[in-house]
Design an enzyme around this catalytic site. Structure first.
Site, short mmCIF file in Angstrom:
data_model
loop_
_atom_site.label_atom_id
_atom_site.label_comp_id
_atom_site.label_asym_id
_atom_site.label_seq_id
_atom_site.Cartn_x
_atom_site.Cartn_y
_atom_site.Cartn_z
N LYS A 197 11.93 24.56 -29.45
CA LYS A 197 12.36 25.70 -28.63
C LYS A 197 11.28 25.88 -27.57
O LYS A 197 10.65 26.93 -27.44
CB LYS A 197 12.51 26.94 -29.55
N ASP A 210 20.15 22.53 -44.04
CA ASP A 210 21.23 23.11 -44.85
C ASP A 210 22.55 23.03 -44.09
O ASP A 210 23.61 22.79 -44.67
CB ASP A 210 20.93 24.57 -45.19
N ASP A 254 14.45 23.92 -42.06
CA ASP A 254 15.03 24.60 -43.21
C ASP A 254 16.50 24.92 -42.92
O ASP A 254 17.41 24.64 -43.72
CB ASP A 254 14.23 25.89 -43.46
N ASP A 307 18.83 25.79 -30.69
CA ASP A 307 20.15 26.44 -30.64
C ASP A 307 21.23 25.42 -30.28
O ASP A 307 22.33 25.42 -30.86
CB ASP A 307 20.15 27.63 -29.68
N TYR A 322 5.94 29.28 -42.09
CA TYR A 322 5.97 29.62 -43.52
C TYR A 322 4.57 29.72 -44.11
O TYR A 322 4.37 30.28 -45.17
CB TYR A 322 6.79 28.60 -44.32
#
Ligand code: NAD
Length: 358
Positions: free
Chosen positions: A191, A251, A247, A223, A141
């Site tokens: 990852k 959620d 992020d 994943d 980000y």
């Protein structure tokens, strides 16, 4: 020494829900004799309307001077079309980065009274209590270079996922410390089979674990973590991950609990000064109607007392008051089910304040 709490109500339902948390804070102050002073500052669209800036200097200075900030929410359609740099969301991003709030804590805790509100089977989520620790000021980000450029006659978009060792170590320490104070299990999400930046992440987390022999460290690809969170979420205690994965996973974990109106969050700096806010936005669709759920903000206040003011006892009392009120069958519209009593934002705040003072 008197602790300074800055109240930043913001936009939409922000002022309504923050007012209820302030009620609860006042009762906590009386009951526990807390030495606290509060001040208020504009942020988001409300600040833009007055100062032409979503984070005016006067608000930033107050935020810098405070020990902790209780934040409502910002944004709304009224400000969606103003120039990008002046939009409410920019004010919040600037506040987080100016204060160096690099550690985002998102608990996903399911009160047993609300087990039916989850879209997952009650037995999968009942008693859920996990904490996601997300790195908030680095990663893709913020990484440079970024942009959209012309290449071979077409546009190409690009971002950079970057973490230094020190950034990883700093968020790792927060996560290990939190795991020590909870179930002593930490899962680091990466990852590393594809992304070098997370290969380094995994290496540093493994190195750090030598300093925390009591904490059981595990690693999981993102994943798989996404799958496990809906398959068997109770296997987790604390999860730690970077900005982008955090992020999304936070959620996802949030929704395990059924209502966004119940979820608090904290963003901390190195010295545990923090900004505390509900996970939801400013809900312009219900703003001004007195029906918003204030519990996420009240639970954010509990986190504020636990992490920035070192008053875990007061935090626990507030959380117990919330549970009492749910046990009494009081529900705002978003969590209402048959057989429960539907109450307004203010009635919910009053009930928690009453339960806390009892
Ligand atoms: P939202 O979280 O505001 O609302 C999503 C849905 O959840 C809406 O139907 C809303 O009514 C409901 N909801 C949210 N909080 C609730 C509560 N406490 N009680 C009952 N119902 C609640 O998300 P959105 O609609 O995508 O965004 C609205 C605005 O909020 C946008 O301007 C967005 O940029 C902003 N936003 C701000 C923050 C923040 O302040 N940190 C976070 C997310 C979105």
């Amino acid at each position: 020494m008197t602790k300074q709490i800055l109240i930043m109500p913001g936009d939409g339902i922000g002022p309504e829900i923050v007012a209820e948390a302030v009620k609860v804070l006042q009762v906590a102050q009386q009951r526990f004799g807390l030495d606290i002073a509060t001040d208020e500052a504009l942020v988001g669209g409300a600040a833009y309307d007055v100062h032409g800036d979503p984070l005016p200097d006067v608000s930033l200075e107050k935020a810098r001077a405070a020990d902790a900030i209780l934040f409502g929410s910002i944004g709304g359609p009224k400000w969606d079309t103003i120039e990008r740099d002046k939009r409410p969301e920019r004010g919040l991003l600037r506040l987080r980065s100016s204060l160096g709030l690099f550690a985002n804590l998102r608990p996903a805790l399911l009160f047993p009274q609300l087990a039916d509100a989850s879209s997952l089977k009650p037995e999968v989520v009942s008693g859920l209590d996990i904490l996601i620790v997300r790195e908030l000021t680095g990663g893709i980000y913020f990484g440079q270079p970024r942009g959209i450029r012309e290449e071979n006659g077409e546009r190409v978009g690009f971002n950079t996922d970057v973490y230094s060792e020190s950034e990883i170590r700093r968020i790792g320490r927060v996560a290990f410390d939190l795991a020590m104070a909870r179930g002593k299990r930490l899962c680091s999400v990466d990852k590393a089979n594809v992304l070098e930046v997370t290969e380094l992440w995994k290496e540093i987390m493994t190195e750090l674990s030598a300093e925390y022999p009591e904490v059981e460290l595990s690693h999981m690809y993102v994943d798989n973590a996404a799958m496990q969170l809906v398959r068997a979420p109770k296997q987790f205690d604390v999860l730690v991950t970077g900005n982008l994965f955090g992020d999304i996973l936070s959620d996802q974990a949030a929704m395990l609990t059924g209502s966004i109106g119940m979820l608090p969050s904290a963003s901390l700096d190195q010295a545990r000064k923090g900004l505390y806010e509900p996970c939801h936005g400013s809900a312009p669709d219900i703003a001004g109607q007195g029906i918003a759920n204030p519990l996420a903000t009240i639970l954010s206040l509990a986190m504020l007392l636990r992490y920035s003011l070192d008053r875990g006892d007061v935090a626990q009392a507030i959380e117990a008051a919330v549970e009492t009120v749910l046990e009494q069958g009081l529900r705002t519209a978003d969590i209402h089910t048959e057989g429960c009593r539907k109450v307004s934002t203010a009635e919910m705040g009053d009930a928690v304040a009453a339960a806390l003072s009892a």
